[in-house]
Design an enzyme around this catalytic site. Structure first.
Site, PDB file in Angstrom:
ATOM      1  N   TYR A 133     -60.273   8.130 -51.166  1.00  0.00           N
ATOM      2  CA  TYR A 133     -59.818   7.321 -51.327  1.00  0.00           C
ATOM      3  C   TYR A 133     -60.186   6.068 -50.418  1.00  0.00           C
ATOM      4  CZ  TYR A 133     -56.270  10.405 -52.415  1.00  0.00           C
ATOM      5  OH  TYR A 133     -55.491  11.340 -52.820  1.00  0.00           O
TER       6      TYR A 133
ATOM      7  N   HIS B 292     -44.750  15.622 -52.190  1.00  0.00           N
ATOM      8  CA  HIS B 292     -44.269  15.782 -51.071  1.00  0.00           C
ATOM      9  C   HIS B 292     -45.340  15.663 -49.502  1.00  0.00           C
ATOM     10  CE1 HIS B 292     -46.706  19.763 -53.671  1.00  0.00           C
ATOM     11  NE2 HIS B 292     -47.344  19.016 -52.321  1.00  0.00           N
TER      12      HIS B 292
END
Length: 488
Positions: free
Chosen positions: A258, A171
């Protein structure tokens, strides 16, 4: 319509309830069967009681069954939904705790980085077991909807090795779009049109239109910097927007894991995060949140059960993809969403075998991806670094190859920015030993890993991280909730 949906990991009570009520917002689905399965009889009992209460309150013919026998739950299922957390919070705590000893500070640790890679090693053998059951006892051509992280690794394994029709669902895109719509002053998220593409948790809004008007980089930056809340909570995302020229779907804290530039030094971590909520970068933030949520639910269960007596309101149907996909497949009412699938040329400048997250349309013919997308070069480069780690991690999990596992961790961008090869080798040994109960494919490697740890001279430290908060008690949570209610 009458068909069967099996939910694996249905003991994730809150999420299962959301999926259940979303699906029952489709009028044609009132006669279907939900088969719940989990390894926890206790959690299964709680969620079944809640769903039974919903069915009774809404006078529905919907059937709900619950069993710890997964194959029985999957028998004849047309759709299988997974929301499992293999190893639970016990293993997840090691995903956060052990890397901290080597200077690796994670906010979430469930996608890549050291924690996400080990999470994948625990999940993939189980995912392949699910796929075996689906092939053998589910309905012919059953579709597997994976909500579990690490999304890309799990979906990659299910498609490549499980040989099951699989789509990964998240989502993040919806949440990012809602933010953009808000800062641009939209009256509703529906006024914003966008193309968002990349890989899970590194998806990029590469085209934006508000009521048909193109939105450029400078306007978006100005809108975020002027927002009284997001300008403080999303400092890292705004910085990436300035440098890359596009906004990322992922939360401030998750995105920081990341990229090798923002969490490699403690002083840098505190500069870029916000402590108003776990999702903005707190050390081990999601572990704390998950622990508190579990404790809260156990204590407040009677209230959750009472709330289940209210009528289902279709106007409150969530934007989780699952119910909309099922509705499109079964009724041919077309749905546009963002789905995790094998690339196969959809994104021109990412590898063919990668699991991408990109726009697609669903109808009776299935999920049809919009092809011909080219990411901005910086976005593609960032995705490529993670894809290479994901590929090695999947292959290591399939083969039980601890050497390849160590190479995967070594090539993780944040790990590589913080740790030496010697530290990575020892850290992986330590994590495999600590989590051996959930890593059957590495059983042969555990004795040698223990021997290496006994002889190792690599120094570690006990470190709580740059920005750690303690788990709050039920009493503290209750007091905070009451204060918020009184304030507003």
């Amino acid at each position: 319509m009458s068909f069967k949906i099996a939910i694996i990991g249905a003991g994730s009570v809150g999420f299962t309830k959301k999926l259940f009520t979303d699906i029952l917002c489709v009028p044609e689905f009132k006669d279907i069967e939900f088969a719940l399965t989990d390894i926890s009889e206790h959690n299964l009992g709680m969620i079944k009681a809640i769903l039974d209460r919903i069915v009774e309150a809404n006078k529905l013919p919907t059937k709900v069954t619950a069993t710890t026998d997964r194959r029985k739950a999957l028998e004849g299922a047309r759709y299988v939904i997974s929301c499992v957390r293999v190893g639970g919070l016990e293993a997840y705590a090691d995903d956060i705790r052990i890397p901290l000893k080597y200077g690796i500070d994670q906010c979430v640790g469930d996608t890549i980085c050291a924690g996400g890679i080990l999470y994948g090693q625990r999940n993939i053998p189980v995912i392949l077991d699910f796929c075996k059951d689906i092939r053998e006892v589910a309905d012919t051509g059953a579709k597997f909807l994976n909500y579990a992280n690490p999304m890309a690794m799990n979906t990659w394994a299910a498609i490549e090795y499980g040989k099951v029709d699989t789509v990964g669902l998240c989502h993040g895109v919806q949440h990012g779009a809602a933010q953009i719509a808000e800062v641009l002053g939209a009256r509703s998220p529906g006024e914003l049109d966008y193309v968002c593409s990349g890989i899970n948790h590194q998806t990029w809004f590469i085209e934006l239109r508000l009521n048909g008007r193109p939105i450029g980089k400078d306007e978006l930056i100005a809108a975020f910097e002027a927002h009284p809340v997001y300008s403080k909570q999303e400092k890292l995302r705004i910085d990436v927007l300035k440098r890359f020229g596009v906004y990322s779907t992922e939360s401030n804290g998750h995105l920081s894991e990341y990229l090798p530039w923002y969490r490699k030094r403690p002083d840098e971590i505190t500069r870029w995060i916000d402590m108003s909520d776990w999702i903005h970068g707190e050390t081990g933030g999601y572990l704390r949140y998950s622990t508190e949520t579990r404790n809260w639910f156990e204590t407040e269960y009677p209230q959750f059960l009472e709330a289940a007596s209210k009528p289902i309101d279709p106007a409150k149907r969530s934007n989780e993809h699952a119910s909309h996909i099922l509705e499109a497949l079964e009724t041919n009412r077309v749905y546009r969403g963002h789905f995790n699938v094998k690339n196969n040329g959809v994104i021109a400048n990412l590898p063919q075998d990668a699991i991408i997250e990109s726009p697609g349309f669903v109808d009776r013919f299935g999920i049809n991806m919009a092809a011909g997308i080219t990411l901005p070069e910086a976005c593609a480069a960032t995705c490529m670094a993670s894809i290479n780690v994901q590929r090695m991690s999947v292959h290591a999990a399939i083969a039980g190859d601890i050497d390849l596992l160590k190479l995967a961790v070594l090539h993780d961008p944040l790990v590589g920015a913080v740790s030496t090869p010697e530290e990575v080798w020892q850290m992986v040994d330590e994590m495999v030993v600590a989590e051996a109960a959930w890593l059957p494919q590495y059983a042969h490697a555990v004795p040698a890993a223990k021997e290496r740890l006994a002889k190792s001279k690599v120094k570690t430290r006990e470190w709580a991280g740059a920005a750690r908060r303690s788990v709050r008690s039920i009493e503290e949570l209750r007091a905070e909730k009451a204060a918020l209610k009184q304030a507003g």
